[in-house]
Design a protein around this motif. Structure first.
Motif: not given
Length: 151
Positions: A22-23, A6-10, A16-18
């Protein structure tokens, strides 16, 4: 340090764009994890692995060494090399716990001892740094001393 999912998703929402790198790495991790889980399931279905343990790992390949047991009523302990596992994963097992592997134990005993220098539990426990000192400097040191006391 590890962070929760959840911390990673936050963090991904904040950047967002940067966060595309990571995604994509995170998605690659999840694909790899899913692929490994699928392989594990296939191995369980074919019988190659059961509950994460290969059945061959429970079979004695050979007995490597023997020592007296630390509990006198249990007989001796055997250093066992397991099938398909390396020598770094050998383990000490009580002879009574290996009733199905008498042939491997007899084969080991028929070879005879190569060296009888496997220490017992009591010998290992009794060693302290003072007991390990040499009585005299070995000849191969040629001028060096094994302790600061010897001259």
């Amino acid at each position: 340090s590890w962070v929760s999912e959840s911390q990673l998703h936050q963090a991904m929402k904040v950047f967002k764009g940067r966060a595309t790198g990571v995604k994509s790495r995170l998605n690659g991790f999840w694909r790899l994890r899913q692929h490994i889980a699928q392989q594990d399931n296939e191995a369980e279905e074919t019988g190659d692995v059961r509950h994460g343990v290969c059945p061959a790992w429970l079979l004695v390949d050979r007995v490597v060494a023997e020592r007296p047991s630390c509990t006198s009523q249990r007989g001796s302990e055997l250093l066992v090399k397991w099938q398909e596992l390396g020598y770094d994963l050998c383990s000490w097992e009580h002879e009574d716990d290996l009733p199905d592997f008498k042939a491997e134990i007899e084969r080991f005993r028929a070879r005879g001892p190569i060296k009888n220098d496997v220490p017992t539990h009591a010998e290992v426990a009794s060693l302290s740094s003072g007991d390990r000192a040499f009585a005299e400097t070995p000849a191969f040191f040629d001028g060096w001393h094994t302790s600061p006391i010897s001259a």
